[in-house]
Design a protein around this motif. Structure first.
Motif: not given
Length: 100
Positions: A69-95
């Motif tokens: 968002i800060d980068e978009l504002v620094a580039n003088n962009i006057m409209t910002i589109y944000v999409e956030v979608t939640a999803k349930a996750m399963v932790a993967v163990e590292k071998l």
């Protein structure tokens, strides 16, 4: 959450609107993380897109939303589109690394 924010307002200055956008995102993330998880999952993950419009939005990691968002504002962009979608996750163990 799918929103397009404009930074132009007759009474409110752009830095204050940017703070409001960041607050809305943090509030949404907190609300989603408090929801109960489906069985068999350990945590909530998020798919995020950020850009000037819905067509030009690129996928970003949730931790890079505010920097993006800060980068978009620094580039003088006057409209910002944000999409956030939640999803349930399963932790993967590292071998453990095998030693030769």
């Amino acid at each position: 959450m799918k929103k397009t924010f404009t930074l132009e307002h007759p009474k409110i200055k752009a830095p204050r609107i940017v703070d409001s956008i960041k607050h809305d995102i943090k509030k949404f993330l907190k609300k989603e993380r408090l929801k109960s998880l489906p069985s068999g999952t350990q945590y909530w993950g998020f798919d995020c897109k950020l850009g000037q419009s819905e067509e030009t939005a690129a996928e970003v990691h949730v931790s890079l939303l505010t920097k993006g968002i800060d980068e978009l504002v620094a580039n003088n962009i006057m409209t910002i589109y944000v999409e956030v979608t939640a999803k349930a996750m399963v932790a993967v163990e590292k071998l453990p690394a095998q030693e030769d």
